[in-house]
Write a protein that holds these residues in place. Structure first.
Motif, mmCIF file in Angstrom:
data_model
loop_
_atom_site.group_PDB
_atom_site.id
_atom_site.type_symbol
_atom_site.label_atom_id
_atom_site.label_comp_id
_atom_site.label_asym_id
_atom_site.label_seq_id
_atom_site.Cartn_x
_atom_site.Cartn_y
_atom_site.Cartn_z
ATOM 1 N N ARG A 93 0.823 -1.212 0.000
ATOM 2 C CA ARG A 93 0.000 0.000 0.000
ATOM 3 C C ARG A 93 0.856 1.262 0.000
ATOM 4 N NH1 ARG A 93 -0.948 3.535 3.666
ATOM 5 N NH2 ARG A 93 0.303 2.321 5.120
ATOM 6 N N VAL A 94 2.058 1.182 0.583
ATOM 7 C CA VAL A 94 2.930 2.352 0.686
ATOM 8 C C VAL A 94 3.533 2.679 -0.682
ATOM 9 C CG1 VAL A 94 4.976 3.333 1.781
ATOM 10 C CG2 VAL A 94 3.488 1.795 3.074
ATOM 11 N N VAL A 95 3.301 3.889 -1.143
ATOM 12 C CA VAL A 95 3.856 4.347 -2.418
ATOM 13 C C VAL A 95 5.308 4.768 -2.189
ATOM 14 C CG1 VAL A 95 3.651 6.053 -4.261
ATOM 15 C CG2 VAL A 95 1.591 5.126 -3.175
ATOM 16 N N VAL A 96 6.210 4.373 -3.098
ATOM 17 C CA VAL A 96 7.636 4.665 -2.921
ATOM 18 C C VAL A 96 8.147 5.599 -4.011
ATOM 19 C CG1 VAL A 96 9.966 3.710 -2.827
ATOM 20 C CG2 VAL A 96 8.063 2.461 -1.772
ATOM 21 N N LEU A 97 8.782 6.678 -3.570
ATOM 22 C CA LEU A 97 9.480 7.603 -4.464
ATOM 23 C C LEU A 97 10.961 7.538 -4.126
ATOM 24 C CD1 LEU A 97 9.689 9.981 -6.487
ATOM 25 C CD2 LEU A 97 9.224 11.524 -4.563
ATOM 26 N N VAL A 98 11.800 7.207 -5.106
ATOM 27 C CA VAL A 98 13.244 7.142 -4.884
ATOM 28 C C VAL A 98 13.856 8.509 -5.176
ATOM 29 C CG1 VAL A 98 15.424 6.149 -5.679
ATOM 30 C CG2 VAL A 98 13.422 4.684 -5.366
ATOM 31 N N LEU A 99 14.665 8.986 -4.233
ATOM 32 C CA LEU A 99 15.390 10.250 -4.385
ATOM 33 C C LEU A 99 16.860 9.935 -4.148
ATOM 34 C CD1 LEU A 99 15.209 13.347 -4.760
ATOM 35 C CD2 LEU A 99 15.009 13.531 -2.278
ATOM 36 N N SER A 100 17.676 9.968 -5.212
ATOM 37 C CA SER A 100 19.037 9.454 -5.100
ATOM 38 C C SER A 100 20.000 10.201 -6.006
ATOM 39 C CB SER A 100 19.042 7.960 -5.458
ATOM 40 O OG SER A 100 20.344 7.427 -5.392
ATOM 41 N N MET A 101 21.305 10.039 -5.721
ATOM 42 C CA MET A 101 22.344 10.600 -6.578
ATOM 43 C C MET A 101 22.882 9.571 -7.564
ATOM 44 S SD MET A 101 22.785 13.790 -6.114
ATOM 45 C CE MET A 101 24.327 13.991 -7.006
ATOM 46 N N HIS A 102 22.387 8.340 -7.500
ATOM 47 C CA HIS A 102 22.881 7.293 -8.392
ATOM 48 C C HIS A 102 22.480 7.557 -9.839
ATOM 49 C CE1 HIS A 102 24.601 4.424 -5.527
ATOM 50 N NE2 HIS A 102 23.648 4.809 -4.705
ATOM 51 N N ASP A 103 23.212 6.941 -10.750
ATOM 52 C CA ASP A 103 22.994 7.113 -12.182
ATOM 53 C C ASP A 103 21.561 6.749 -12.549
ATOM 54 O OD1 ASP A 103 23.252 7.354 -14.921
ATOM 55 O OD2 ASP A 103 24.199 5.400 -15.165
ATOM 56 N N GLU A 104 20.768 7.762 -12.878
ATOM 57 C CA GLU A 104 19.356 7.531 -13.142
ATOM 58 C C GLU A 104 19.119 6.667 -14.374
ATOM 59 O OE1 GLU A 104 20.744 10.595 -13.134
ATOM 60 O OE2 GLU A 104 20.104 11.783 -14.844
ATOM 61 N N ALA A 105 20.013 6.757 -15.365
ATOM 62 C CA ALA A 105 19.828 5.979 -16.590
ATOM 63 C C ALA A 105 19.864 4.487 -16.300
ATOM 64 C CB ALA A 105 20.909 6.338 -17.605
ATOM 65 N N PHE A 106 20.637 4.109 -15.280
ATOM 66 C CA PHE A 106 20.747 2.693 -14.929
ATOM 67 C C PHE A 106 19.727 2.284 -13.876
ATOM 68 C CE2 PHE A 106 22.494 -0.554 -12.072
ATOM 69 C CZ PHE A 106 22.573 -1.612 -12.957
ATOM 70 N N TYR A 107 19.551 3.101 -12.842
ATOM 71 C CA TYR A 107 18.765 2.677 -11.688
ATOM 72 C C TYR A 107 17.266 2.938 -11.794
ATOM 73 C CZ TYR A 107 22.499 1.097 -8.662
ATOM 74 O OH TYR A 107 23.519 0.371 -8.114
ATOM 75 N N ALA A 108 16.844 3.895 -12.592
ATOM 76 C CA ALA A 108 15.414 4.214 -12.649
ATOM 77 C C ALA A 108 14.586 2.995 -13.028
ATOM 78 C CB ALA A 108 15.170 5.352 -13.640
ATOM 79 N N GLU A 109 14.976 2.325 -14.087
ATOM 80 C CA GLU A 109 14.237 1.141 -14.528
ATOM 81 C C GLU A 109 14.296 0.036 -13.479
ATOM 82 O OE1 GLU A 109 14.213 -2.037 -18.265
ATOM 83 O OE2 GLU A 109 15.468 -0.229 -18.353
ATOM 84 N N ARG A 110 15.439 -0.107 -12.834
ATOM 85 C CA ARG A 110 15.612 -1.169 -11.836
ATOM 86 C C ARG A 110 14.727 -0.948 -10.607
ATOM 87 N NH1 ARG A 110 19.510 -5.148 -11.542
ATOM 88 N NH2 ARG A 110 20.472 -4.264 -13.388
#
Length: 233
Positions: A93-110
């Motif tokens: 039920r908890v919606v998750v928003l990731v806020l990070s400095m990691h490479d978005e091109a690689f991690y967003a899809e993951r």
């Protein structure tokens, strides 16, 4: 019922229980403080709790029942990606928003595959955090403009980053790859992951095949370079 006056018109003040409850998971106190100040300025939102590691986050989220969690990928002695997976099992039920400095091109899809509904980088404007929260709570998905552009570029055959091939690894293969890059040998990795040496050897062969590597030396070199790249993010 609490009431107030504004310009002669009577209005009702929403009780705090009606506010969107947001939980913060980040290992940097200054970052948590900044996000909390931003969210608490919104009349219909509040920060209900904070944690700097996955174990505490899971326990507190279970107790506090937030509507949304903002999660960093690099946490104290734990992984934000694993936290997202655990949340999907324990409280989807908890919606998750990731806020990070990691490479978005690689991690967003993951992270999306793991169960997150949004991904943004910490160098996005602070107003984007509120925008992202509202979009997710409205049932939509949020990615930064750069993430969207890179995903579209990938779909239409545009040139990807140097580490695009790493994105083809399974979650377990990536875990093994990163442990290799951290200096662990095959037996050490097998012990850490509680699997057989033969299983790790099989993962190593699959990783070499997917990354186009011919030897164990090339595998080690690329794994070390990957970890150096990750630490810069």
């Amino acid at each position: 019922m609490n009431k107030g006056q504004q310009g002669g018109d009577e209005f009702q003040v929403a009780p705090s229980a009606a506010k969107v409850r947001v939980f913060l998971v980040d290992d940097h106190p200054v970052v948590r403080q900044g996000i909390a100040m931003l969210i608490d300025q919104e009349i219909d939102m509040c920060v209900c709790g904070e944690a700097d590691n996955a174990d505490d986050a899971l326990a507190m989220i279970n107790q506090l029942k937030p509507d949304l969690a903002i999660v960093d990928l690099s946490l104290k002695d734990s992984s934000g990606l694993e936290l997202i997976r655990d949340l999907q099992i324990r409280d989807p039920r908890v919606v998750v928003l990731v806020l990070s400095m990691h490479d978005e091109a690689f991690y967003a899809e993951r992270v999306m595959r793991a169960g997150a509904r949004g991904y943004m980088t910490k160098d996005e404007g602070t107003e984007k955090v509120i925008e992202g929260i509202r979009l997710l709570l409205d049932g939509q998905v949020y990615v930064s403009d750069r993430v969207a552009a890179k995903m579209i570029g990938k779909l239409i055959g545009g040139r990807a980053s140097n580490w695009t091939k790493v994105g083809c690894l399974t979650e377990r293969e990536l875990e093994v790859f990163e442990l290799i890059g951290s200096g662990l040998g095959t037996r050490e990795i097998a012990g850490k992951l509680h699997v057989s040496v033969k299983t790790i050897e099989s993962h190593r062969e699959h990783i070499k095949e997917k990354l186009g590597l011919a030897t164990a030396t090339e595998l080690l070199k690329n794994a070390v370079q990957w970890m150096q790249f990750e630490r810069k993010c």
